[in-house]
Design a protein around this motif. Structure first.
Motif, mmCIF file in Angstrom:
data_model
loop_
_atom_site.group_PDB
_atom_site.id
_atom_site.type_symbol
_atom_site.label_atom_id
_atom_site.label_comp_id
_atom_site.label_asym_id
_atom_site.label_seq_id
_atom_site.Cartn_x
_atom_site.Cartn_y
_atom_site.Cartn_z
ATOM 1 N N HIS A 219 0.812 -1.208 0.000
ATOM 2 C CA HIS A 219 0.000 0.000 0.000
ATOM 3 C C HIS A 219 0.850 1.264 0.000
ATOM 4 O O HIS A 219 0.428 2.295 -0.528
ATOM 5 N N LEU A 220 2.031 1.186 0.613
ATOM 6 C CA LEU A 220 2.856 2.388 0.791
ATOM 7 C C LEU A 220 4.328 2.008 0.656
ATOM 8 O O LEU A 220 4.752 0.980 1.187
ATOM 9 N N VAL A 221 5.080 2.838 -0.062
ATOM 10 C CA VAL A 221 6.527 2.706 -0.151
ATOM 11 C C VAL A 221 7.152 3.924 0.505
ATOM 12 O O VAL A 221 6.765 5.068 0.215
ATOM 13 N N HIS A 222 8.107 3.691 1.411
ATOM 14 C CA HIS A 222 8.792 4.790 2.109
ATOM 15 C C HIS A 222 10.275 4.729 1.752
ATOM 16 O O HIS A 222 10.941 3.723 2.006
ATOM 17 N N PHE A 223 10.775 5.835 1.196
ATOM 18 C CA PHE A 223 12.197 5.930 0.850
ATOM 19 C C PHE A 223 12.897 6.794 1.868
ATOM 20 O O PHE A 223 12.602 7.992 2.011
ATOM 21 N N ASP A 224 13.842 6.201 2.605
ATOM 22 C CA ASP A 224 14.645 6.924 3.590
ATOM 23 C C ASP A 224 16.068 6.977 3.042
ATOM 24 O O ASP A 224 16.824 6.006 3.145
ATOM 25 N N GLY A 225 16.433 8.082 2.425
ATOM 26 C CA GLY A 225 17.739 8.186 1.801
ATOM 27 C C GLY A 225 17.957 9.566 1.220
ATOM 28 O O GLY A 225 17.299 10.530 1.615
ATOM 29 N N HIS A 226 18.841 9.658 0.264
ATOM 30 C CA HIS A 226 19.250 10.940 -0.278
ATOM 31 C C HIS A 226 18.435 11.324 -1.510
ATOM 32 O O HIS A 226 18.070 10.477 -2.327
ATOM 33 N N GLY A 227 18.186 12.608 -1.639
ATOM 34 C CA GLY A 227 17.651 13.180 -2.865
ATOM 35 C C GLY A 227 18.606 14.259 -3.345
ATOM 36 O O GLY A 227 19.269 14.919 -2.540
ATOM 37 N N VAL A 228 18.706 14.425 -4.650
ATOM 38 C CA VAL A 228 19.576 15.457 -5.207
ATOM 39 C C VAL A 228 18.838 16.193 -6.312
ATOM 40 O O VAL A 228 17.945 15.655 -6.966
ATOM 41 N N VAL A 263 0.668 0.948 -5.964
ATOM 42 C CA VAL A 263 1.062 1.505 -4.662
ATOM 43 C C VAL A 263 0.253 2.764 -4.388
ATOM 44 O O VAL A 263 0.170 3.660 -5.225
ATOM 45 N N GLY A 264 -0.340 2.851 -3.199
ATOM 46 C CA GLY A 264 -1.226 3.960 -2.902
ATOM 47 C C GLY A 264 -0.528 5.260 -2.582
ATOM 48 O O GLY A 264 -1.030 6.333 -2.883
ATOM 49 N N ALA A 265 0.646 5.178 -1.945
ATOM 50 C CA ALA A 265 1.326 6.403 -1.537
ATOM 51 C C ALA A 265 2.827 6.166 -1.491
ATOM 52 O O ALA A 265 3.288 5.058 -1.190
ATOM 53 N N LEU A 266 3.563 7.215 -1.791
ATOM 54 C CA LEU A 266 5.027 7.192 -1.741
ATOM 55 C C LEU A 266 5.475 8.244 -0.746
ATOM 56 O O LEU A 266 5.139 9.425 -0.875
ATOM 57 N N MET A 267 6.228 7.830 0.269
ATOM 58 C CA MET A 267 6.784 8.736 1.280
ATOM 59 C C MET A 267 8.261 8.963 0.982
ATOM 60 O O MET A 267 9.026 7.997 0.879
ATOM 61 N N LEU A 268 8.657 10.218 0.894
ATOM 62 C CA LEU A 268 10.046 10.558 0.607
ATOM 63 C C LEU A 268 10.554 11.528 1.665
ATOM 64 O O LEU A 268 10.185 12.700 1.660
ATOM 65 N N ASN A 269 11.375 11.047 2.615
ATOM 66 C CA ASN A 269 12.048 12.012 3.473
ATOM 67 C C ASN A 269 13.440 12.273 2.917
ATOM 68 O O ASN A 269 14.435 12.317 3.624
ATOM 69 N N ALA A 270 13.483 12.456 1.597
ATOM 70 C CA ALA A 270 14.712 12.753 0.866
ATOM 71 C C ALA A 270 14.752 14.242 0.559
ATOM 72 O O ALA A 270 13.758 14.820 0.125
ATOM 73 N N GLN A 301 6.478 15.847 -8.666
ATOM 74 C CA GLN A 301 5.541 16.091 -9.768
ATOM 75 C C GLN A 301 5.675 15.038 -10.854
ATOM 76 O O GLN A 301 4.677 14.585 -11.420
ATOM 77 N N GLU A 302 6.903 14.631 -11.147
ATOM 78 C CA GLU A 302 7.118 13.605 -12.165
ATOM 79 C C GLU A 302 6.513 12.276 -11.729
ATOM 80 O O GLU A 302 5.937 11.544 -12.548
ATOM 81 N N VAL A 303 6.638 11.940 -10.450
ATOM 82 C CA VAL A 303 6.052 10.706 -9.936
ATOM 83 C C VAL A 303 4.533 10.752 -10.068
ATOM 84 O O VAL A 303 3.899 9.771 -10.479
ATOM 85 N N MET A 304 3.930 11.896 -9.753
ATOM 86 C CA MET A 304 2.482 12.030 -9.877
ATOM 87 C C MET A 304 2.046 11.954 -11.336
ATOM 88 O O MET A 304 1.035 11.329 -11.669
ATOM 89 N N ASP A 305 2.798 12.570 -12.218
ATOM 90 C CA ASP A 305 2.454 12.558 -13.635
ATOM 91 C C ASP A 305 2.477 11.134 -14.188
ATOM 92 O O ASP A 305 1.739 10.817 -15.132
ATOM 93 N N ALA A 306 3.309 10.273 -13.605
ATOM 94 C CA ALA A 306 3.411 8.887 -14.064
ATOM 95 C C ALA A 306 2.300 8.008 -13.505
ATOM 96 O O ALA A 306 2.239 6.820 -13.837
ATOM 97 N N GLY A 307 1.438 8.561 -12.632
ATOM 98 C CA GLY A 307 0.271 7.808 -12.196
ATOM 99 C C GLY A 307 0.193 7.468 -10.730
ATOM 100 O O GLY A 307 -0.695 6.720 -10.313
ATOM 101 N N ALA A 308 1.078 8.004 -9.886
ATOM 102 C CA ALA A 308 0.997 7.727 -8.450
ATOM 103 C C ALA A 308 -0.194 8.484 -7.847
ATOM 104 O O ALA A 308 -0.424 9.643 -8.178
ATOM 105 N N PRO A 309 -0.968 7.861 -6.948
ATOM 106 C CA PRO A 309 -2.101 8.549 -6.323
ATOM 107 C C PRO A 309 -1.690 9.626 -5.326
ATOM 108 O O PRO A 309 -2.353 10.648 -5.195
ATOM 109 N N GLY A 310 -0.574 9.399 -4.596
ATOM 110 C CA GLY A 310 -0.166 10.360 -3.581
ATOM 111 C C GLY A 310 1.322 10.292 -3.308
ATOM 112 O O GLY A 310 1.908 9.209 -3.305
ATOM 113 N N VAL A 311 1.927 11.466 -3.071
ATOM 114 C CA VAL A 311 3.361 11.560 -2.792
ATOM 115 C C VAL A 311 3.572 12.585 -1.688
ATOM 116 O O VAL A 311 3.023 13.692 -1.743
#
Length: 430
Positions: A219-228, A263-270, A301-311
């Motif tokens: 239902h949910l994917v959580h990414f705990d790591g780096h964003g650039v 996947v219903g939601a993507l969590m990014l603390n990146a 925005q790119e993730v949402m444009d590809a069809g994710a329900p929530g980010v």
């Protein structure tokens, strides 16, 4: 629930058109405004410095500079309010029940980048709408892939946690965010938590597809790591086959993977996962909104444009303590049955109620509640109301999971609560 919706489009250059809609009590009210707005390059840099750098070096004259920027944040929010909502019949009705209202800001790509809508502020009340509304979310015009909203889970909510530290021992250690989730959700009947090992993008794809094939999608994917941010937004996954053990994954690639197994939601603390720099000069719009997203949009925005329900993503670099406290509050509200937008809005309010300060001095409390940004195609609810009252277990509960990195114990910023005392670090993960 009443819905206050701002539909913004560009008229060229700094000119915009916004349709303001209110849906309440079975009725619909609408106003239209045209306005000009430009966030100058100095404002952009001031906001970045204030949210990312100020607490690292808060000696004089930094507090005075911070005070000036905070005043400018209020001015920007009031300027937006006067341009969009002040004097409209919609606001005359919406303001009386804002605490129970969902506010949706639906924009084009460049407008979303150029305008800090989370600062939108009614000068009369002196409080930003993002801190008053029940939910304050962003949306995008016409995603390339129509999102499929997940059903509310009948059994445990399945969460896949990817903890990515490409630099190994020299990287930011496994600390507050992932550890709080691992400790807090371990053994919960409401949540089935799986830690992705190894934390590669290839493995992420395989696990998500296998879970869907088995009839138990995540239902949910959580990414705990780096964003650039390097002209485009990326997440840094581990990949031992590549140089420096780093694989850069962009929004379209990640979003397609999220949409495929539902996947219903993507969590990014990146860091900077919701960041993008607006063009310095007006540019010709690409032939369609999807090309525009890839040219100018943030990773979220790119993730949402590809069809994710929530980010859920971060507009700027984020302090460890901020990310830890915010994510704990969001998960607890999700388990209460809140939608993703409601949970993020609650988390913002908690950040404002417990402002971050430094150690060994008394600087101005940081207004970092505006760092998290939430995108929703529609209200995303993962937990049923029967889960109300659940809370994450406190840190240090003794949970040990094979293959996880050690905790951290150094620090240079004061936590929002004493329970984080042993998990401090100045800047960010991430």
């Amino acid at each position: 629930m009443p819905v206050l919706r701002l539909r913004q489009t560009s008229e060229g250059g700094d000119a915009y058109r916004v349709v303001v809609e209110l849906e309440a009590n079975g009725q619909r009210r609408e106003d239209t405004r045209q306005f000009k707005f430009k966030l100058e390059a100095q404002d952009q840099e001031d906001l970045r410095w204030y949210l990312e750098d100020y607490l690292q070096y808060p000696l004089d004259p930094a507090p005075k500079i911070a005070a000036r920027i905070e005043a400018r944040m209020d001015e920007i929010g009031a300027e937006l309010f006067r341009a969009v909502l002040a004097g409209t019949s919609v606001w005359g009705e919406a303001r009386h029940d804002l605490a129970e209202t969902r506010v949706e800001v639906v924009t084009g790509v460049q407008e979303a980048t150029a305008i800090p809508w989370e600062l939108l502020r009614d000068p009369e009340s002196g409080v930003p709408l993002a801190l008053r509304a029940r939910a304050f979310v962003r949306g995008i015009h016409d995603a390339a892939q129509r999102p499929k909203l997940p059903p509310v889970a009948g059994g445990p909510v399945r969460v896949l946690l990817a903890i990515c530290r490409p630099r190994g021992g020299d990287d930011v250690p496994f600390r507050s965010v992932a550890r709080r989730l691992v400790d807090g959700l371990h053994g919960s009947d409401a949540v089935q938590l799986t830690v992705l090992r190894p934390p590669t993008f290839e493995r992420l794809a395989a696990v998500l597809r296998d879970a869907k094939a088995a009839g138990e999608p995540y239902h949910l994917v959580h990414f705990d790591g780096h964003g650039v941010w390097d002209g485009h937004g990326y997440l840094l996954f581990e990949n031992p086959a590549l140089e420096e053990n780093r694989e850069l994954v962009d929004g379209p690639r990640l979003g397609s993977l999220m949409a495929e197994p539902g996947v219903g939601a993507l969590m990014l603390n990146a860091c900077q996962s919701a960041y993008a720099t607006p063009p310095r000069e007006p540019v010709a719009a690409p032939s369609n909104v999807h090309e525009e997203t890839r040219a100018f949009g943030s990773l979220a925005q790119e993730v949402m444009d590809a069809g994710a329900p929530g980010v859920v993503a971060m507009r700027y670099s984020v302090f460890v303590v901020t990310a830890a406290q915010f994510m704990v509050d969001v998960y607890e509200r999700l388990m209460h049955g809140d939608t993703l937008g409601e949970a993020v809005s609650f988390g913002r309010k908690q950040l404002e109620a417990q402002p971050l300060r430094g150690i060994g001095f008394d600087p101005r409390p940081l207004r970092d509640w505006c760092v998290p940004v939430v995108f929703e195609a529609a209200p995303v609810r993962l937990f049923s109301g029967r889960q109300a009252g659940l809370k994450l277990a406190p840190p240090g509960s003794g949970v040990a999971m094979e293959g996880l990195p050690p905790r951290a114990s150094s620090g240079a910023t004061k936590p929002r609560s004493e329970e984080h005392t042993s998990e401090l670090q100045s800047l960010t993960n991430l």
